[in-house]
Scaffold this active site. Structure first.
Site, mmCIF file in Angstrom:
data_model
loop_
_atom_site.group_PDB
_atom_site.id
_atom_site.type_symbol
_atom_site.label_atom_id
_atom_site.label_comp_id
_atom_site.label_asym_id
_atom_site.label_seq_id
_atom_site.Cartn_x
_atom_site.Cartn_y
_atom_site.Cartn_z
ATOM 1 N N GLU A 103 28.148 -120.387 -75.940
ATOM 2 C CA GLU A 103 29.475 -119.933 -75.816
ATOM 3 C C GLU A 103 30.610 -120.840 -76.366
ATOM 4 O OE1 GLU A 103 30.090 -118.672 -71.768
ATOM 5 O OE2 GLU A 103 32.331 -119.295 -71.901
ATOM 6 N N ASP A 105 34.924 -121.083 -76.406
ATOM 7 C CA ASP A 105 35.745 -120.651 -75.578
ATOM 8 C C ASP A 105 37.267 -121.085 -75.904
ATOM 9 O OD1 ASP A 105 34.205 -119.514 -73.624
ATOM 10 O OD2 ASP A 105 33.970 -121.398 -72.424
ATOM 11 N N GLU A 107 40.745 -120.517 -73.638
ATOM 12 C CA GLU A 107 41.435 -120.068 -72.158
ATOM 13 C C GLU A 107 42.638 -120.443 -72.202
ATOM 14 O OE1 GLU A 107 38.737 -120.539 -68.770
ATOM 15 O OE2 GLU A 107 36.976 -119.660 -69.556
ATOM 16 N N HIS A 120 42.750 -124.288 -72.563
ATOM 17 C CA HIS A 120 41.537 -124.787 -72.343
ATOM 18 C C HIS A 120 40.198 -124.530 -73.217
ATOM 19 C CE1 HIS A 120 38.719 -125.905 -68.828
ATOM 20 N NE2 HIS A 120 37.603 -124.804 -69.463
ATOM 21 N N THR A 121 39.550 -125.594 -73.886
ATOM 22 C CA THR A 121 38.727 -125.018 -74.783
ATOM 23 C C THR A 121 37.328 -125.618 -74.205
ATOM 24 O OG1 THR A 121 38.730 -127.255 -76.111
ATOM 25 C CG2 THR A 121 40.231 -125.255 -76.604
ATOM 26 N N ASN A 122 35.950 -124.781 -74.531
ATOM 27 C CA ASN A 122 34.732 -125.311 -74.265
ATOM 28 C C ASN A 122 33.786 -124.778 -75.300
ATOM 29 O OD1 ASN A 122 33.014 -126.805 -72.445
ATOM 30 N ND2 ASN A 122 33.216 -125.493 -70.585
ATOM 31 N N GLU A 132 34.722 -129.613 -72.131
ATOM 32 C CA GLU A 132 36.126 -129.154 -71.859
ATOM 33 C C GLU A 132 37.199 -130.050 -72.654
ATOM 34 O OE1 GLU A 132 34.483 -129.756 -69.104
ATOM 35 O OE2 GLU A 132 34.533 -127.727 -68.078
ATOM 36 N N ASP A 196 41.931 -119.442 -57.600
ATOM 37 C CA ASP A 196 41.253 -120.503 -56.933
ATOM 38 C C ASP A 196 41.239 -121.783 -57.743
ATOM 39 O OD1 ASP A 196 39.725 -118.893 -58.651
ATOM 40 O OD2 ASP A 196 37.970 -119.354 -57.430
ATOM 41 N N TRP A 197 41.395 -121.761 -59.122
ATOM 42 C CA TRP A 197 41.350 -123.019 -59.720
ATOM 43 C C TRP A 197 42.249 -123.130 -60.975
ATOM 44 C CZ3 TRP A 197 40.306 -122.767 -65.055
ATOM 45 C CH2 TRP A 197 39.511 -121.552 -65.542
ATOM 46 N N GLY A 201 45.115 -127.087 -60.358
ATOM 47 C CA GLY A 201 43.822 -127.142 -59.585
ATOM 48 C C GLY A 201 43.805 -126.390 -58.586
HETATM 49 C C1 LIG Z 1 51.236 -126.478 -65.018
HETATM 50 O O1 LIG Z 1 52.296 -127.344 -64.785
HETATM 51 C C2 LIG Z 1 52.087 -128.747 -64.010
HETATM 52 C C3 LIG Z 1 53.281 -129.382 -64.039
HETATM 53 O O2 LIG Z 1 53.865 -129.527 -65.410
HETATM 54 C C4 LIG Z 1 51.027 -129.465 -65.106
HETATM 55 O O3 LIG Z 1 50.720 -130.576 -64.272
HETATM 56 C C5 LIG Z 1 49.831 -128.396 -65.177
HETATM 57 O O4 LIG Z 1 48.690 -129.259 -66.169
HETATM 58 C C6 LIG Z 1 50.204 -127.096 -66.016
HETATM 59 N N1 LIG Z 1 48.956 -126.243 -66.233
HETATM 60 C C7 LIG Z 1 48.150 -125.912 -65.420
HETATM 61 C C8 LIG Z 1 47.333 -124.916 -65.559
HETATM 62 O O5 LIG Z 1 48.273 -125.937 -63.921
#
Ligand SMILES: *[C@@H]1O[C@H](CO)[C@@H](O)[C@H](O)[C@H]1NC(C)=O
Ligand SMILES: *[C@@H]1O[C@H](CO)[C@@H](O)[C@H](O)[C@H]1NC(C)=O
Length: 292
Positions: A103, A105, A107, A120-122, A132, A196-197, A201
């Site tokens: 794969e 990616d 994203e 995001h790459t993988n 990643e 959820d992620w 986070g």
């Molecule tokens: C969203 O914004 C925060 C604060 O700038 C950052 O820490 C985070 O990496 C950004 N992206 C995601 C996917 O959370």
């Protein structure tokens, strides 16, 4: 018609058919793609030149290529959901099917209003992911379409954003590491909820009051070998993309290496090759060989 004319035409059409088979290149959704899920959440517009995927509480949407490919260059122009896109994930990726899959990616992880998207790459080689790298974007990916490309040849995989390389994943079979090269892959594009992620986070959730969210795709460009042709297709003389550049041998020249270093220095926000918390038993072996 004389028999020599007939055989001449037969010969010519054979040539044309084989040329068409080796380089599949198109701009039209209907020719190369089909909706994978989401029904009316996927809209094909402008005679197949534009696709919008929408996401609401009931569903996201996705499409995939009809064919499988083994090496090539794949370009997609994408415009992301503006404003509050927290919790959403927009994707453009290549994947083989079955177990121990390969794969590649791209994203795009959404964020709260005013906060930046993450690219995001993988890469998965024979089922093995955990490679990643994440980037900020040096433009607003929600205002216009931008071109995201994957170059995949026998030597390396290059991720490009508006033709700037952002990541190179080298073939290191010479030191015994797996590289995607035997399993044909399909092209996929999806838009879905991953609150959820995905955002900070998983702390920031999708705000369904703002639904539907929309991601738009256009300029579907495929310059590739069909999976059914096998890897030998990459060594024929037709392995050139429409702009005349050959993806089959594509690497980085000095200017592109500088550009890659600039992107990685200024915009890379996560690199698995420095993640000693995830890899407590030592960093993956390719990390020692990731010279640009
Ligand atoms: C969203 O914004 C925060 C604060 O700038 C950052 O820490 C985070 O990496 C950004 N992206 C995601 C996917 O959370
Ligand atoms: C096509 O790719 C092969 C193998 O990567 C290479 O040897 C050949 O020179 C390429 N042909 C063209 C026309 O670029």
């Amino acid at each position: 018609m004389s028999s020599s004319k007939v055989s001449m035409m037969f010969f010519l059409s054979l040539i044309i058919i084989s040329l068409v088979a080796m380089v599949a290149s198109a701009d039209n959704f209907y020719q190369d793609f089909e909706v994978m899920f989401g029904d009316q959440h996927a809209k094909v517009l402008e005679n197949g030149q534009l696709v919008t995927l929408s996401l609401d509480k009931s569903s996201g949407a996705g499409f995939k290529s009809k064919n499988e490919y083994l090496f090539g260059r794949f370009d997609m122009q994408i415009k992301l959901q503006p404003g509050n896109s927290a919790g959403t994930v927009t994707t453009f990726y290549l994947s083989s099917s079955g177990s121990n899959h390969d794969e590649i990616d791209f994203e795009f992880l959404g964020n709260s209003t005013g906060e930046p998207y993450t690219i995001h790459t993988n890469v998965y080689s024979q089922g093995q992911g955990l490679k990643e790298q994440q980037f900020r974007v040096w433009f607003d990916p929600t205002q216009d379409f931008h071109t995201y490309s994957v170059v995949w040849n026998t030597k390396r995989i290059i991720f490009l954003v508006d033709n700037s390389p952002i990541r190179v994943f080298n073939n290191l079979e010479s030191i015994g590491l797996p590289f995607p090269k035997n399993q044909p892959m399909r092209i996929y594009a999806t838009f879905w909820n991953a609150d959820d992620w995905a955002t900070q986070g998983g702390r920031v959730k999708t705000d369904w009051n703002l639904a539907p969210f929309t991601a738009s795709y256009r300029n579907f460009k495929i310059n590739a070998c069909l999976g059914s042709q096998g890897p030998s297709c990459a060594s024929t003389s037709t392995n050139r993309s429409a702009d005349g550049a050959s993806w089959a041998n594509q690497g980085l020249n000095a200017a592109e290496r500088n550009r890659l270093r600039w992107v990685q220095r200024k915009f890379m926000v996560y690199d698995y090759c420095t993640d000693r918390i995830k890899f407590t038993k030592g960093l993956p072996r390719e990390c020692k060989h990731s010279r640009i």
